[in-house]
Design an enzyme around this catalytic site. Sequence first.
Site, PDB file in Angstrom:
ATOM      1  N   CYS A  13       0.807  -1.229   0.000  1.00 53.12           N
ATOM      2  CA  CYS A  13       0.000   0.000   0.000  1.00 53.12           C
ATOM      3  C   CYS A  13       0.839   1.278   0.000  1.00 53.12           C
ATOM      4  CB  CYS A  13      -0.946  -0.019   1.196  1.00 53.12           C
ATOM      5  SG  CYS A  13      -0.147  -0.510   2.726  1.00 53.12           S
ATOM      6  N   HIS A  64      -3.001   6.257   4.972  1.00 50.65           N
ATOM      7  CA  HIS A  64      -1.566   6.420   5.240  1.00 50.65           C
ATOM      8  C   HIS A  64      -1.102   7.817   4.807  1.00 50.65           C
ATOM      9  CE1 HIS A  64      -1.336   2.261   6.078  1.00 50.65           C
ATOM     10  NE2 HIS A  64      -0.703   1.807   5.021  1.00 50.65           N
TER      11      HIS A  64
END
Length: 330
Positions: A122, A235
């Site tokens: 990711c 994130h």
Amino acid sequence: MLGATGAVGRELLELLEERRFPIAELRALASARSAGTTLPWQGSSLTVQECCSEAFDGVDLVLASAGGSTSRTWAPAAVAAGAVVIDNSSAFRMDPEVPLVVPEVNPDAVWSHSGVIANPNCTTILLTLALAPLQARCPIERVVVSTYQSASGAGAQAMEELRQLSRTVLDGGTPRSSVLPHSLAFNLFLHNSPIDASGYCEEERKMIRETRKIMGLPDLRLTATCVRVPVLRAHSEMVNISFREPFPVQEARDLLAAAPGVDLIEDFEANRFPMPTDVTGRDPIAVGRIRQDCSDPTSLELWLCGDQIRKGAALNAVQIAELLLGAPSP
Ligand code: A2P
């Protein structure tokens, strides 16, 4: 879909529906633990089945997000049954026979597959979306990245643990974690993946290796420090990029504002830059605070945020599937 009950699996179901992905029959596969439970699908529900080799009979496409060991067990059976597997785990990412694809960055790589296509880590997906438009203008010499990673990267149980332990702290109790190694509630810690003799953890090594592979830059100098922060599902990354020659800040800003999958959120006067809440549940990543590195005339710095479950995992996998169906790259 293998791992349909997980955080990424549930997002995949939503995205397939939202993007009207053409499906004749969808099988929701998971472990024996959730066999017989149901998941919402197209206004009705799907019954979850325990994964077994017969589950892949007649299947064209498998979206797998059930962890590396599950993928290692089942991907060969799915490919043998004639399916293409888009695998969200790290099991096959560095296999030279397996393309590692971010559709906005290296869409043509999908066509080199022999049954398995890997969906990158990711943090790596989010990073390459920002690096690729800049690399196309001026070669990148070195990247230094620090990540601020949400609980979702460790799965649905880690997200639930963050919710519960935050309540425990607010109620004056002592948080005790069982999914993550430490409590993330009102806390942060260096990424919990295994550390090798070099002092880098597995997540950092993945970022380094996978960025090189996706961008076709095997010698790219890149170092990463990965940190878990008490954010549920997006994130953030601080990125320092050194180029072969000075790169005008405004040009970088224009390139990133025009790049596919990237939004610019940048208001220096108001001190307003991307935040995890800006990108939660959204497709594009957000980039901002693009500035000259005051310590080096050939380096720029930028900040980015991206939804880990969406572009960091499920959306990227669905975009790969759309490429296979002949959709133009995003
Ligand atoms: P289950 O819900 O039955 O445990 P997350 O990363 O959010 O924790 O999700 C992991 C996903 O992988 C879940 O759907 C989980 O199913 C699935 N899974 C875990 N282990 C296996 C396994 N051995 N076989 C099939 N699916 C698995």
